[in-house]
Structure formats: C-alpha cells, structure tokens
Scaffold this motif. Structure first.
Motif, PDB file in Angstrom:
ATOM      1  N   LEU A  97       1.214  58.034  -0.004  1.00 27.90           N
ATOM      2  CA  LEU A  97       1.575  56.787   0.664  1.00 27.90           C
ATOM      3  C   LEU A  97       1.521  56.949   2.177  1.00 27.90           C
ATOM      4  O   LEU A  97       1.813  58.027   2.709  1.00 27.90           O
ATOM      5  CB  LEU A  97       2.990  56.359   0.259  1.00 27.90           C
ATOM      6  N   THR A  98       1.170  55.866   2.856  1.00 29.46           N
ATOM      7  CA  THR A  98       1.274  55.879   4.314  1.00 29.46           C
ATOM      8  C   THR A  98       2.748  55.805   4.702  1.00 29.46           C
ATOM      9  O   THR A  98       3.621  55.548   3.858  1.00 29.46           O
ATOM     10  CB  THR A  98       0.534  54.681   4.924  1.00 29.46           C
ATOM     11  N   ALA A  99       3.033  55.988   5.982  1.00 27.04           N
ATOM     12  CA  ALA A  99       4.414  55.944   6.438  1.00 27.04           C
ATOM     13  C   ALA A  99       5.043  54.580   6.172  1.00 27.04           C
ATOM     14  O   ALA A  99       6.170  54.478   5.665  1.00 27.04           O
ATOM     15  CB  ALA A  99       4.472  56.274   7.932  1.00 27.04           C
ATOM     16  N   SER A 100       4.325  53.506   6.481  1.00 26.24           N
ATOM     17  CA  SER A 100       4.871  52.170   6.257  1.00 26.24           C
ATOM     18  C   SER A 100       5.022  51.870   4.771  1.00 26.24           C
ATOM     19  O   SER A 100       5.995  51.207   4.359  1.00 26.24           O
ATOM     20  CB  SER A 100       3.972  51.115   6.912  1.00 26.24           C
ATOM     21  N   GLU A 101       4.079  52.330   3.957  1.00 21.31           N
ATOM     22  CA  GLU A 101       4.193  52.130   2.509  1.00 21.31           C
ATOM     23  C   GLU A 101       5.398  52.869   1.947  1.00 21.31           C
ATOM     24  O   GLU A 101       6.091  52.363   1.055  1.00 21.31           O
ATOM     25  CB  GLU A 101       2.914  52.601   1.816  1.00 21.31           C
ATOM     26  N   LEU A 102       5.658  54.056   2.456  1.00 12.80           N
ATOM     27  CA  LEU A 102       6.801  54.830   1.977  1.00 12.80           C
ATOM     28  C   LEU A 102       8.114  54.116   2.312  1.00 12.80           C
ATOM     29  O   LEU A 102       9.018  54.021   1.481  1.00 12.80           O
ATOM     30  CB  LEU A 102       6.755  56.224   2.590  1.00 12.80           C
ATOM     31  N   ILE A 103       8.210  53.601   3.523  1.00 15.40           N
ATOM     32  CA  ILE A 103       9.422  52.877   3.922  1.00 15.40           C
ATOM     33  C   ILE A 103       9.576  51.602   3.106  1.00 15.40           C
ATOM     34  O   ILE A 103      10.669  51.258   2.639  1.00 15.40           O
ATOM     35  CB  ILE A 103       9.389  52.567   5.429  1.00 15.40           C
ATOM     36  N   ALA A 104       8.461  50.878   2.894  1.00 15.38           N
ATOM     37  CA  ALA A 104       8.520  49.647   2.113  1.00 15.38           C
ATOM     38  C   ALA A 104       8.929  49.928   0.673  1.00 15.38           C
ATOM     39  O   ALA A 104       9.698  49.170   0.068  1.00 15.38           O
ATOM     40  CB  ALA A 104       7.173  48.938   2.158  1.00 15.38           C
ATOM     41  N   ALA A 105       8.426  51.026   0.101  1.00 12.01           N
ATOM     42  CA  ALA A 105       8.776  51.378  -1.272  1.00 12.01           C
ATOM     43  C   ALA A 105      10.253  51.709  -1.397  1.00 12.01           C
ATOM     44  O   ALA A 105      10.914  51.328  -2.369  1.00 12.01           O
ATOM     45  CB  ALA A 105       7.922  52.555  -1.733  1.00 12.01           C
ATOM     46  N   ASP A 106      10.799  52.413  -0.403  1.00 19.28           N
ATOM     47  CA  ASP A 106      12.224  52.743  -0.449  1.00 19.28           C
ATOM     48  C   ASP A 106      13.077  51.482  -0.304  1.00 19.28           C
ATOM     49  O   ASP A 106      14.100  51.332  -0.983  1.00 19.28           O
ATOM     50  CB  ASP A 106      12.557  53.732   0.668  1.00 19.28           C
ATOM     51  N   GLU A 107      12.659  50.562   0.555  1.00 22.67           N
ATOM     52  CA  GLU A 107      13.394  49.316   0.716  1.00 22.67           C
ATOM     53  C   GLU A 107      13.365  48.490  -0.573  1.00 22.67           C
ATOM     54  O   GLU A 107      14.376  47.898  -0.971  1.00 22.67           O
ATOM     55  CB  GLU A 107      12.803  48.505   1.871  1.00 22.67           C
ATOM     56  N   ALA A 108      12.181  48.448  -1.218  1.00 22.79           N
ATOM     57  CA  ALA A 108      12.068  47.665  -2.443  1.00 22.79           C
ATOM     58  C   ALA A 108      12.922  48.249  -3.559  1.00 22.79           C
ATOM     59  O   ALA A 108      13.501  47.510  -4.361  1.00 22.79           O
ATOM     60  CB  ALA A 108      10.599  47.610  -2.864  1.00 22.79           C
ATOM     61  N   ARG A 109      13.004  49.548  -3.603  1.00 22.02           N
ATOM     62  CA  ARG A 109      13.745  50.195  -4.680  1.00 22.02           C
ATOM     63  C   ARG A 109      15.250  50.136  -4.457  1.00 22.02           C
ATOM     64  O   ARG A 109      16.025  49.954  -5.398  1.00 22.02           O
ATOM     65  CB  ARG A 109      13.300  51.648  -4.812  1.00 22.02           C
ATOM     66  N   HIS A 110      15.691  50.302  -3.214  1.00 25.22           N
ATOM     67  CA  HIS A 110      17.122  50.412  -2.937  1.00 25.22           C
ATOM     68  C   HIS A 110      17.696  49.194  -2.212  1.00 25.22           C
ATOM     69  O   HIS A 110      18.914  49.112  -2.053  1.00 25.22           O
ATOM     70  CB  HIS A 110      17.401  51.674  -2.119  1.00 25.22           C
ATOM     71  N   GLY A 111      16.835  48.299  -1.750  1.00 26.09           N
ATOM     72  CA  GLY A 111      17.324  47.089  -1.110  1.00 26.09           C
ATOM     73  C   GLY A 111      17.975  47.297   0.227  1.00 26.09           C
ATOM     74  O   GLY A 111      18.755  46.452   0.676  1.00 26.09           O
TER      75      GLY A 111
END
Length: 237
Positions: A176-190
């Motif tokens: 994942l790119t840096a932004s994708e990694l942050i977006a994935a964490d936000e989506a998973r944990h809110g």
C-alpha cells in the motif's frame, strides 16, 4: 616655650590623624555597603544546562530485501520540518549513511526549508507535488540509496500511530502507498489520522515554498535496494 609648642604641635597632628582615619574608615564602610547591595540586587545567575532534543519516533524494516512501497514510518511531534528533521537524520545517518537530501509533498507542511543544518553538514530539502505521496517522506543517502517513510500525522493518537507504524514496517504487509495505508486504518478503526491538508497558496509563498502552479521539479530517484526485512527496528518510542 619649646615644650608648649611641642605639645601643641603634637596635639594638632594627632587630632588631624584621627580625623583622616575616621574619614577613610567611613568611606571604606560606604564602599562595602555598595558592594553588598550590588551583590544582593544583581546576583550571578547559574548557566542553564542544555536540554537534549527528544529522539525521533521511528519504525524501520531491517535484515533483507524490502517488500512493499515503504521502508518504515516516522511520527514527528510537529509540522515544523526545520526542528523535526535534525532528530530524524541523527537517527538515520549511522544506519543508512549520511542523509544528503530529503523530499516531501508540501500538502501537510506549512513551511519547507531549503536546507536543514545537521551536525556540521547541511541536508537539502525539496518538494514534489505530484511525484510524492502527501503522507510520505523520501530520503536519499550518497552512499546507499533511497528510502520511503510513512509520515504519521503529528496529531495522531498513540494507539493509531502504533498501528500505522507497525503496518508500514511489516515485511509481509500488502503493498500500500502511505495514503492508502492511512485510509485503510481509518476505514477499519474509524479514527482519522489527520485533520486536513494545508492551503499551499497561503502557507508557502512567504517562505520560498510551493506556489499555486509550481514548476515541474526533477524526476524522483528510483528506489535501489533499501534495507527492509522481516524484523522492525523501533527507535525513540
């Protein structure tokens, strides 16, 4: 006659000597009082002990060939690159060789300095609006090559930051790119990891940074075998 004059002469000098002595004693006492008052009113302040800057908060891949798009993560304490980058390069110089250039995307940085002094040498700092992910920091060493670090936003909570740093330095994690990694964490944990981007037009023009339509910079160097691997090196946590 001679005796009387001798007594008068002697008495005169004795009286004069006593008056001068008292005058000198009074003057000396006055000088002592001035010195005491000066020492009381203007004390010598102790020199403050130098305070060491806090260590950079890093996680790095180690031992082997890197997989994925990131070589680790950096969690700065502020958005002030001039104060944050010296601690980061101090940590990385012994591991990767002297860091000579750093590049960022200006989206989340209010000021991007052209150079940062680090232990007797200068690190050049550049910006790329299209070539670099807004949540990534690119570092170049004249000895070894290039590394890419996820930049965890400074305002991120400790729990979210720990997850992001672990994911960025996970050897078997998805590419994942840096932004994708942050977006994935936000989506998973809110839990949002950032409070929004800065306006480059307002933040950069006064400090020699990006303008609304910056000139296209030179191409970003390719990654050439960074020191990633199966384990993580955790620094300054």
């Amino acid at each position: 006659m001679d005796g009387t004059e001798g007594i008068s002469y002697t008495g005169f000098h004795a009286g004069s000597f006593s008056a001068n002595d008292e005058t000198r004693a009074a003057a000396e006492a006055a000088r002592r009082r001035v010195r005491i008052m000066s020492a009381t009113l203007y004390p010598t302040l102790p020199h403050p002990e130098p305070v060491a800057a806090p260590a950079a908060r890093l996680t790095l891949k180690t031992d082997g060939t890197s997989r994925g798009l990131l070589d680790g993560a950096w969690w700065p304490r502020s958005r002030d690159l001039l104060s944050e980058l010296p601690a980061l390069t101090d940590m990385l110089d012994p591991l990767w060789g002297r860091i000579t250039r750093i590049a960022v995307n200006p989206t989340y940085w209010p000021v991007v300095p052209r150079r940062v002094p680090v232990h007797g040498h200068l690190v050049k700092v550049g910006w790329f609006t299209r070539e670099i992910d807004p949540h990534k920091l690119l570092l170049l060493s004249y000895r070894t090559g290039r590394w890419d670090l996820l930049v965890v936003p400074p305002e991120t909570g400790a729990e979210s930051a720990a997850r992001l740093m672990a994911a960025a330095s996970d050897y078997d994690g998805p590419p994942l790119t840096a932004s994708e990694l942050i977006a994935a964490d936000e989506a998973r944990h809110g839990v949002p990891a950032t409070d929004g981007s800065l306006n480059p037009d307002e933040s950069w023009e006064d400090e020699g940074g990006a303008s609304a339509t910056p000139a296209t910079p030179a191409a970003v160097p390719e990654r050439t075998g960074p020191p990633g691997g199966a384990s993580r090196l955790i620094i300054g946590m």
